[in-house]
Each structure stands twice: as C-alpha cells, then as structure tokens.
Design an enzyme around this catalytic site. Structure first.
Site, PDB file in Angstrom:
ATOM      1  N   HIS A 121      -7.178   8.836   6.280  1.00 60.93           N
ATOM      2  CA  HIS A 121      -6.515   7.759   7.014  1.00 60.93           C
ATOM      3  C   HIS A 121      -6.587   8.031   8.512  1.00 60.93           C
ATOM      4  O   HIS A 121      -6.520   9.172   8.955  1.00 60.93           O
ATOM      5  CB  HIS A 121      -5.053   7.636   6.582  1.00 60.93           C
ATOM      6  CG  HIS A 121      -4.891   7.280   5.141  1.00 60.93           C
ATOM      7  ND1 HIS A 121      -4.219   8.084   4.240  1.00 60.93           N
ATOM      8  CD2 HIS A 121      -5.337   6.218   4.431  1.00 60.93           C
ATOM      9  CE1 HIS A 121      -4.240   7.518   3.045  1.00 60.93           C
ATOM     10  NE2 HIS A 121      -4.909   6.395   3.131  1.00 60.93           N
ATOM     11  N   GLU A 152      -3.495   6.456  -7.211  1.00 60.48           N
ATOM     12  CA  GLU A 152      -4.376   7.399  -6.519  1.00 60.48           C
ATOM     13  C   GLU A 152      -4.450   8.718  -7.273  1.00 60.48           C
ATOM     14  O   GLU A 152      -3.453   9.205  -7.802  1.00 60.48           O
ATOM     15  CB  GLU A 152      -3.872   7.643  -5.094  1.00 60.48           C
ATOM     16  CG  GLU A 152      -4.757   8.575  -4.272  1.00 60.48           C
ATOM     17  CD  GLU A 152      -4.347   8.635  -2.799  1.00 60.48           C
ATOM     18  OE1 GLU A 152      -4.187   9.748  -2.290  1.00 60.48           O
ATOM     19  OE2 GLU A 152      -4.191   7.564  -2.180  1.00 60.48           O
ATOM     20  N   ASP A 158       0.818  -1.202   0.000  1.00 60.07           N
ATOM     21  CA  ASP A 158       0.000   0.000   0.000  1.00 60.07           C
ATOM     22  C   ASP A 158       0.862   1.267   0.000  1.00 60.07           C
ATOM     23  O   ASP A 158       1.958   1.288   0.557  1.00 60.07           O
ATOM     24  CB  ASP A 158      -0.908  -0.014   1.234  1.00 60.07           C
ATOM     25  CG  ASP A 158      -2.104   0.910   1.090  1.00 60.07           C
ATOM     26  OD1 ASP A 158      -2.564   1.102  -0.041  1.00 60.07           O
ATOM     27  OD2 ASP A 158      -2.593   1.425   2.115  1.00 60.07           O
ATOM     28  N   VAL A 165      -8.855  -1.128   5.508  1.00 61.76           N
ATOM     29  CA  VAL A 165      -9.055  -0.998   6.956  1.00 61.76           C
ATOM     30  C   VAL A 165      -7.720  -1.247   7.641  1.00 61.76           C
ATOM     31  O   VAL A 165      -7.090  -2.284   7.425  1.00 61.76           O
ATOM     32  CB  VAL A 165     -10.113  -1.986   7.485  1.00 61.76           C
ATOM     33  CG1 VAL A 165     -10.166  -1.952   9.004  1.00 61.76           C
ATOM     34  CG2 VAL A 165     -11.490  -1.671   6.896  1.00 61.76           C
ATOM     35  N   SER A 166      -7.310  -0.304   8.466  1.00 66.91           N
ATOM     36  CA  SER A 166      -6.049  -0.445   9.190  1.00 66.91           C
ATOM     37  C   SER A 166      -6.189  -0.082  10.662  1.00 66.91           C
ATOM     38  O   SER A 166      -6.017  -0.916  11.543  1.00 66.91           O
ATOM     39  CB  SER A 166      -4.964   0.425   8.540  1.00 66.91           C
ATOM     40  OG  SER A 166      -3.774   0.398   9.297  1.00 66.91           O
TER      41      SER A 166
END
Length: 289
Positions: free
Chosen positions: A180, A134, A82, A231-232
């Site tokens: 984030h 992105e 990522d 999801v982090s």
C-alpha cells in the site's frame, strides 16, 4: 443504475481477461468524478472506501451519494468497504447498502482467518453482497492498518486453495509482493505465485497496492487472474497536488470552484489512465444496462 454486487462484475472481468479498478474515494465529490471518468470511457468501476472514510462521512450518506451518482452516470458500479477488521462496521456497511465488503483477518492464524471470513459470508451471502478476504500480509499503510516491510508475507498457493474451499469466499486478495502507498523502490511482484494461485482457485483475485506499479506489471497481473485492481494513493495525490500547485501559482485565488475544478480534472485523468491500464475501457455491455 442501481449499485451492483461486485461478484458478477469481477467474474465477468476474469472471464473476459480484463480488470476492474477499485478507486478509494475519500469525499462525496470524488464519488462523482470517479464515475464521470468511468462513464466517459464506458467502463465498469468499483467505488471503495476505507473504514476511516466510513466513520468520517457515514455509511448511509456514502451509499446515498453513490446511488445517486451511479444512476446519473448509468454505468455498472459497485461499492466496496476495504480492509475492515471490525465485524460490527461490516454489518453497518451492509445494512446501509454496500454491495461488497472486505474482512481482513490476515493478521490472525489461518484457522481464525477462516472462521472470521465464514462469519461475514454467512451474513452477506443471502443479501447478494460480495465478500473479499486476504491471505498473507500486504505491506505498507492502509488507514489504521500498518504492516512493516519485514512483516509482509506472501500468500501460499496451497493455502489459498484450501482457504477458498473452506470459506466459499467469492473474491480473494493474496499478498504477492505489492504494498500500500507509493513504493520506495521497485515493486517485488511474484508473477509465478499469482499464476500458481490462479491455477488452484476459480474465484477472481484482487491486487492490493496498485498505485505506482508500472502499467505493464499490472497488465501482467490482470492477465494472470487479478480481476480487481485497487488504486488509492495516486488518485489522492493527483487531486491534492493540483490544489497545491494552484495556490503556489495563485495564492490569492480563493474561489473553491477554481481549485476544486483543477483537482477534479487532474484526478479524472489519473482515473482514466488506470481504467485504460486494466483494459476495461468500452466494457459496458447491454447485459449490465
């Protein structure tokens, strides 16, 4: 089951109108409990690592553990790098066996973002490795990438169409108002923008900043074309909070098997809730097996 390219996984999810969660894993044990959660719900899943995790654990080690875990749990599993800005790290991850990589050149002008993305696609395409890019700037903190709230920029639908046509990128992460980390206020998600982008491009879209977004909002994003949901923070926090609570209640209980089991159980439940949220429970089908 071998690690899979996330391209067909996400294309199928988009066609079937459900999402696939990409969980950031920060340790070898987290790879196993994420896959255990997905296996119990018969869901495809994506393991995701930041550049910091790659440097900490080593890309070859991560790939070997992920392969072992995916073979043990026998569910469709992708392995994604990522938010990487370094072409050399991307090459290293691909050589090690990652099945998906993200080149994040969103901080550069549009033309340079196109050039850097095409460079990665040229390397990855022949190997069947998915590439994510992105457009716009997602706010918040992701590893060493920090985007202040005032610098966050939403993606322009027309530019998204042009970008996909110019690069051939198979998955696109447009900035649409998420951030984030954990939100200080209510997420400002631009659903109309998601719909406009999805109307103009055919590739699966990616929702960054999926932690702490209300389930109903995530489901709406998925219904509009967001096939991959990252999801982090929530997963990491559930794991760490369980350990904190263990020692608050039993400060002399130092057996790692005790507190790590509690951490695993808490994180697994969090992972399961996210899998149910995107509608991928029960989506493991014979075509993937």
């Amino acid at each position: 089951m071998a690690l899979l390219s996330t391209t067909p996984m996400l294309e199928k999810a988009k066609a079937d109108n459900h999402g696939i969660v990409a969980f950031n894993v920060h340790s070898f044990d987290s790879i196993f409990w994420v896959l255990e959660a997905a296996a119990e719900l018969k869901s495809p899943v994506i393991l995701q690592t930041t550049v910091g995790t790659v440097k900490s654990l080593g890309p070859k080690n991560i790939v070997q553990v992920a392969k072992a875990a995916s073979e043990h749990y026998d569910i469709p599993t992708g392995l994604h790098l990522d938010h990487c800005t370094d072409f050399e790290v991307i090459k290293e991850a691909i050589r090690a066996g990652y099945t998906s990589v993200m080149i994040d050149a969103s901080m550069h002008p549009f033309e340079e973002n196109v050039t850097r993305t095409k460079e990665v696609i040229q390397l990855a395409k022949s190997l069947g490795v998915n590439v994510e890019a992105e457009l716009g700037k997602v706010g918040g903190v992701e590893d060493d990438i920090v985007v202040a709230d005032e610098d966050a920029q939403k993606a322009v639908p027309e530019e998204c169409k042009q970008f996909v046509e110019m690069t051939g990128v198979p998955t696109l992460a447009p900035a649409i108002g998420t951030a984030h980390g954990i939100y200080k206020g209510k997420p400002d998600i631009d659903f109309d923008r998601i719909a406009a982008i999805a109307e103009m491009v055919d590739v699966p879209l990616v929702l960054h900043g999926g932690s702490a977004v209300p389930d109903a909002d995530v489901r709406r994003c998925v219904s509009l074309g967001m096939a991959k949901v990252n999801v982090s923070t929530e997963l990491k926090n559930a794991y760490s909070e369980a350990i904190r609570h263990h020692f608050a209640a039993k400060p002399d209980s130092l057996d790692p098997r005790a507190y790590l089991q509690k951490a695993k159980d808490a994180a697994k439940e969090m992972a399961k809730s996210k899998i149910r949220m995107v509608g991928s429970e029960g989506k493991v089908v014979p075509a993937f097996v």
